[in-house]
Design a protein around this motif. Sequence first.
Motif, short mmCIF file in Angstrom:
data_model
loop_
_atom_site.label_atom_id
_atom_site.label_comp_id
_atom_site.label_asym_id
_atom_site.label_seq_id
_atom_site.Cartn_x
_atom_site.Cartn_y
_atom_site.Cartn_z
N LEU A 58 0.81 -1.22 0.00
CA LEU A 58 0.00 0.00 0.00
C LEU A 58 0.84 1.28 0.00
O LEU A 58 0.29 2.37 0.03
N GLN A 59 2.17 1.15 -0.02
CA GLN A 59 3.04 2.32 0.02
C GLN A 59 2.77 3.31 -1.11
O GLN A 59 2.93 4.50 -0.94
N LYS A 60 2.32 2.81 -2.26
CA LYS A 60 2.05 3.72 -3.38
C LYS A 60 0.91 4.69 -3.08
O LYS A 60 0.74 5.70 -3.74
N PHE A 61 0.11 4.40 -2.05
CA PHE A 61 -0.99 5.27 -1.66
C PHE A 61 -0.60 6.24 -0.54
O PHE A 61 -1.43 7.00 -0.06
N SER A 62 0.65 6.21 -0.10
CA SER A 62 1.06 6.98 1.07
C SER A 62 0.92 8.48 0.88
O SER A 62 0.56 9.19 1.82
N LEU A 103 -9.41 12.61 -6.26
CA LEU A 103 -10.56 11.79 -5.87
C LEU A 103 -10.92 12.18 -4.44
O LEU A 103 -10.14 11.94 -3.51
N ASP A 104 -12.06 12.82 -4.26
CA ASP A 104 -12.49 13.32 -2.95
C ASP A 104 -11.39 14.13 -2.26
O ASP A 104 -11.17 14.00 -1.05
N GLY A 105 -10.72 14.94 -3.04
CA GLY A 105 -9.68 15.82 -2.49
C GLY A 105 -8.32 15.19 -2.34
O GLY A 105 -7.35 15.86 -2.01
N HIS A 106 -8.20 13.89 -2.59
CA HIS A 106 -6.92 13.20 -2.52
C HIS A 106 -6.27 13.23 -3.90
O HIS A 106 -6.89 12.86 -4.89
N GLU A 107 -5.02 13.65 -3.96
CA GLU A 107 -4.30 13.78 -5.23
C GLU A 107 -3.63 12.47 -5.61
O GLU A 107 -2.88 11.88 -4.82
N LYS A 112 -2.30 5.07 -13.49
CA LYS A 112 -2.64 3.65 -13.61
C LYS A 112 -3.44 3.16 -12.40
O LYS A 112 -3.85 2.01 -12.36
N THR A 113 -3.66 4.02 -11.42
CA THR A 113 -4.43 3.66 -10.23
C THR A 113 -5.84 3.26 -10.66
O THR A 113 -6.47 3.93 -11.48
N GLN A 114 -6.33 2.17 -10.09
CA GLN A 114 -7.67 1.68 -10.42
C GLN A 114 -8.67 2.05 -9.33
O GLN A 114 -8.33 2.08 -8.14
N ILE A 115 -9.90 2.30 -9.76
CA ILE A 115 -11.01 2.51 -8.84
C ILE A 115 -12.18 1.65 -9.29
O ILE A 115 -12.25 1.25 -10.46
N ASP A 127 -9.00 23.61 -13.70
CA ASP A 127 -7.61 23.95 -13.95
C ASP A 127 -6.79 23.70 -12.68
O ASP A 127 -7.19 24.12 -11.59
N TYR A 128 -5.68 23.00 -12.82
CA TYR A 128 -4.75 22.77 -11.70
C TYR A 128 -3.33 22.94 -12.24
O TYR A 128 -2.90 22.20 -13.13
N ASN A 129 -2.67 23.96 -11.76
CA ASN A 129 -1.31 24.28 -12.21
C ASN A 129 -1.23 24.45 -13.73
O ASN A 129 -0.29 24.01 -14.37
N GLY A 130 -2.25 25.07 -14.29
CA GLY A 130 -2.26 25.33 -15.73
C GLY A 130 -2.67 24.15 -16.60
O GLY A 130 -2.62 24.24 -17.82
#
Length: 140
Positions: A58-62, A103-107, A112-115, A127-130
């Motif tokens: 789960l480290q990739k979600f840290s 996703l619900d405020g989480h960046e 490739k992340t699946q939901i 717009d986010y950072n242009g």
Amino acid sequence: MKKLIYTFLILSSATLFAQKKLAVAGDIIGTTELFDSEKKAMHLSKTYTSAANLPVNLQKFSTAFPQGITEYKFKNGGLGRDKLTFQQINRQYNIPENNTVFLDGHEFTDAKTQIFAEIVGKIEVKDYNGNKTLYISTSN
């Protein structure tokens, strides 16, 4: 002034509670509500209270979940539900596949992340950072 502050607090808490709590099963993000509805298929769940406590898988979600996350494990390989990657959703909205998604405020920077498809309630392009960026909410 107090009335204004109280009104703001009430509206803020209503918005906060309208969002569903995100959780993970395997490498796929869902909501605790979705996973709890599948109790018969569930093997176990464990809540991690900080990113530092996350196991290797789960480290990739840290970075997305610095306050921790609930992990669900299912019998027989999991749920037979439709899954989407952020790449696929970006493509549907004519946004470069590898753009960041919220996703619900989480960046999430890994496209490739699946939901699970059914957790998507509302999608907005902002717009986010242009860059055009998807903001996905689990509530409508």
